[in-house]
Design an enzyme around this catalytic site. Structure first.
Site, PDB file in Angstrom:
ATOM      1  N   ASP A  11      -6.518   7.154  -1.712  1.00  0.00           N
ATOM      2  CA  ASP A  11      -5.247   7.388  -1.035  1.00  0.00           C
ATOM      3  C   ASP A  11      -5.347   6.841   0.379  1.00  0.00           C
ATOM      4  O   ASP A  11      -6.305   7.144   1.102  1.00  0.00           O
ATOM      5  CB  ASP A  11      -4.898   8.874  -1.003  1.00  0.00           C
ATOM      6  CG  ASP A  11      -3.413   9.103  -0.736  1.00  0.00           C
ATOM      7  OD1 ASP A  11      -2.686   9.425  -1.684  1.00  0.00           O
ATOM      8  OD2 ASP A  11      -2.989   8.940   0.433  1.00  0.00           O
ATOM      9  N   ASN A  14      -1.195   4.558  -9.428  1.00  0.00           N
ATOM     10  CA  ASN A  14      -0.098   5.461  -9.096  1.00  0.00           C
ATOM     11  C   ASN A  14       0.457   5.235  -7.689  1.00  0.00           C
ATOM     12  O   ASN A  14       1.574   5.656  -7.393  1.00  0.00           O
ATOM     13  CB  ASN A  14      -0.591   6.907  -9.238  1.00  0.00           C
ATOM     14  CG  ASN A  14       0.416   7.922  -8.778  1.00  0.00           C
ATOM     15  OD1 ASN A  14       1.392   8.191  -9.454  1.00  0.00           O
ATOM     16  ND2 ASN A  14       0.191   8.504  -7.606  1.00  0.00           N
ATOM     17  N   LYS A  25       8.951  -1.751 -10.496  1.00  0.00           N
ATOM     18  CA  LYS A  25       8.604  -0.952 -11.666  1.00  0.00           C
ATOM     19  C   LYS A  25       8.825  -1.731 -12.963  1.00  0.00           C
ATOM     20  O   LYS A  25       8.087  -1.535 -13.940  1.00  0.00           O
ATOM     21  CB  LYS A  25       9.406   0.346 -11.663  1.00  0.00           C
ATOM     22  CG  LYS A  25       9.010   1.310 -10.545  1.00  0.00           C
ATOM     23  CD  LYS A  25       7.516   1.616 -10.548  1.00  0.00           C
ATOM     24  CE  LYS A  25       7.129   2.723  -9.585  1.00  0.00           C
ATOM     25  NZ  LYS A  25       5.681   2.994  -9.581  1.00  0.00           N
ATOM     26  N   ASP A  59      -6.396   0.420   1.228  1.00  0.00           N
ATOM     27  CA  ASP A  59      -5.054   0.008   0.818  1.00  0.00           C
ATOM     28  C   ASP A  59      -5.157  -0.845  -0.437  1.00  0.00           C
ATOM     29  O   ASP A  59      -5.655  -1.971  -0.387  1.00  0.00           O
ATOM     30  CB  ASP A  59      -4.411  -0.790   1.960  1.00  0.00           C
ATOM     31  CG  ASP A  59      -3.031  -1.315   1.629  1.00  0.00           C
ATOM     32  OD1 ASP A  59      -2.493  -0.973   0.553  1.00  0.00           O
ATOM     33  OD2 ASP A  59      -2.484  -2.090   2.447  1.00  0.00           O
ATOM     34  N   TYR A 119      12.418  -1.196  -5.600  1.00  0.00           N
ATOM     35  CA  TYR A 119      11.630  -0.265  -6.403  1.00  0.00           C
ATOM     36  C   TYR A 119      11.840  -0.521  -7.896  1.00  0.00           C
ATOM     37  O   TYR A 119      10.875  -0.574  -8.672  1.00  0.00           O
ATOM     38  CB  TYR A 119      12.040   1.159  -6.041  1.00  0.00           C
ATOM     39  CG  TYR A 119      11.292   2.251  -6.739  1.00  0.00           C
ATOM     40  CD1 TYR A 119       9.971   2.547  -6.417  1.00  0.00           C
ATOM     41  CD2 TYR A 119      11.921   3.037  -7.710  1.00  0.00           C
ATOM     42  CE1 TYR A 119       9.290   3.575  -7.043  1.00  0.00           C
ATOM     43  CE2 TYR A 119      11.251   4.065  -8.343  1.00  0.00           C
ATOM     44  CZ  TYR A 119       9.938   4.335  -8.003  1.00  0.00           C
ATOM     45  OH  TYR A 119       9.269   5.348  -8.634  1.00  0.00           O
ATOM     46  N   THR A 154       8.080  15.187  -5.912  1.00  0.00           N
ATOM     47  CA  THR A 154       7.076  14.716  -4.971  1.00  0.00           C
ATOM     48  C   THR A 154       7.772  14.257  -3.693  1.00  0.00           C
ATOM     49  O   THR A 154       9.002  14.313  -3.586  1.00  0.00           O
ATOM     50  CB  THR A 154       6.273  13.537  -5.554  1.00  0.00           C
ATOM     51  OG1 THR A 154       7.146  12.397  -5.672  1.00  0.00           O
ATOM     52  CG2 THR A 154       5.701  13.877  -6.920  1.00  0.00           C
TER      53      THR A 154
END
Length: 319
Positions: free
Chosen positions: A38, A102, A178, A75, A174, A208
């Site tokens: 992360d 993810n 995806k 990263d 986005y 989230t």
């Protein structure tokens, strides 16, 4: 009794919070050694000072439960740092077996208002980030397979979205990223199958940082997947993690190149788009007039919810 993932090493990117955190904890619960990646930026737009704290907190939670884990705060959208992530798994635990991609950010804007940077940054983190880690993991598995003289064990679980399936008017970057991830997944599934590696993608729905606006009107019970009063939260990330654990396991050896929607105790298997109708020219080549005569009445009679850019897919429209 042996755990399903005992002896296997997993990487989970974007694992400091939300879905990635739940996935890392679940893989560890199933016996995997987990590299928790992360970048640690506090803003969902990929802004703010990076911090090692989110990844390290998950590592400590896994260790406290008796598991093995190590943190990586690089990263994944940086090619070299993604390579270092895969190498960390290999150096620490001997090899890599499972890759769960993810990590992601949001920079929402209507297409007519979106800046070049808002487009590039989201494509970079989501799509390039998935490619970077996949590239290095695939090279590792290919080399191991050549050395072993046959297939090895490898699992990739990528994260797509219903924004790709159903469209999302304020998220062209986005949705495009995806959709690209699904294409990357199916290509990877075909390329790596002979090495014993599977690649699948999920479209999760969960509460989230990324979806705090989408689900703002749906109150969240306290206590995670199941609240203290026994009421389940259908949007808890813990509902997504078990599917990832299954896809990462030996039991899912026959699952490859698939796209699955998951949330709140539900898993739906998506198919490739099917041909809804087919028209052949009465001549050697279509004319404008002939196409007008065929397609205009067809679309005039077809309900909007049946078109490719429908707002509802698989009965999963957000309320």
């Amino acid at each position: 009794m042996a755990q399903p993932l005992e002896g296997l090493t997993a990487i989970v990117t974007g694992a400091g919070r939300g879905i990635g955190r739940a996935e890392a904890l679940e893989l560890a619960r199933l016996g995997a050694r987990v590299v928790v990646n992360d970048f640690g930026q506090p803003g969902r737009a990929g802004t703010g000072a990076a911090s090692a704290a989110p990844a390290q907190e998950v590592v400590e939670a896994i260790r406290a439960a008796g598991g093995q884990a190590v943190a990586h705060t690089g990263d994944v959208a940086d090619h070299q740092q993604a390579g270092a992530l895969v190498q960390l798994a290999i150096d620490t635990y001997g090899q890599l077996d499972i890759l769960v991609n993810n990590a992601g950010i949001l920079r929402d804007r209507m297409v007519f208002s979106m800046t070049e940077d808002e487009w590039d940054s989201v494509i970079r983190v989501h799509l390039k980030g998935h490619f970077n880690t996949t590239h290095f993991a695939a090279a590792h598995w290919r080399a191991r397979s050549k050395e072993a003289g046959g297939p090895v064990f490898g699992r990739i679980v990528n994260t797509s979205s219903e924004a790709f399936l159903a469209g999302s008017a304020g998220q062209p970057n986005y949705a495009a990223a995806k959709g690209g991830i699904v294409g990357l997944t199916t290509s990877t599934a075909l390329a790596l199958a002979k090495y014993g590696v599977t690649a699948n993608a999920i479209c999760p729905r969960a509460r989230t940082r990324m979806t705090e606006d989408v689900f703002a009107g749906i109150p969240a019970p306290q206590g995670g997947a199941v609240a203290e009063d026994g009421r389940p939260d259908p949007l808890a990330p813990e509902h997504v993690a078990p599917l990832v654990g299954y896809l990462a396991s030996p039991a899912a050896a026959g699952v490859n190149g698939q796209l699955l929607v998951v949330h709140g105790g539900m898993v739906a298997i998506a198919e490739r788009p099917r041909i809804a109708a087919k028209f052949d020219t009465a001549k050697e080549i279509f004319s404008y007039e002939e196409l007008d005569g065929l397609l205009t009445p067809y679309y005039a009679e077809r309900p909007a919810h049946e078109t490719f850019a429908a707002a509802e897919v698989l009965g999963l429209k957000h309320d």
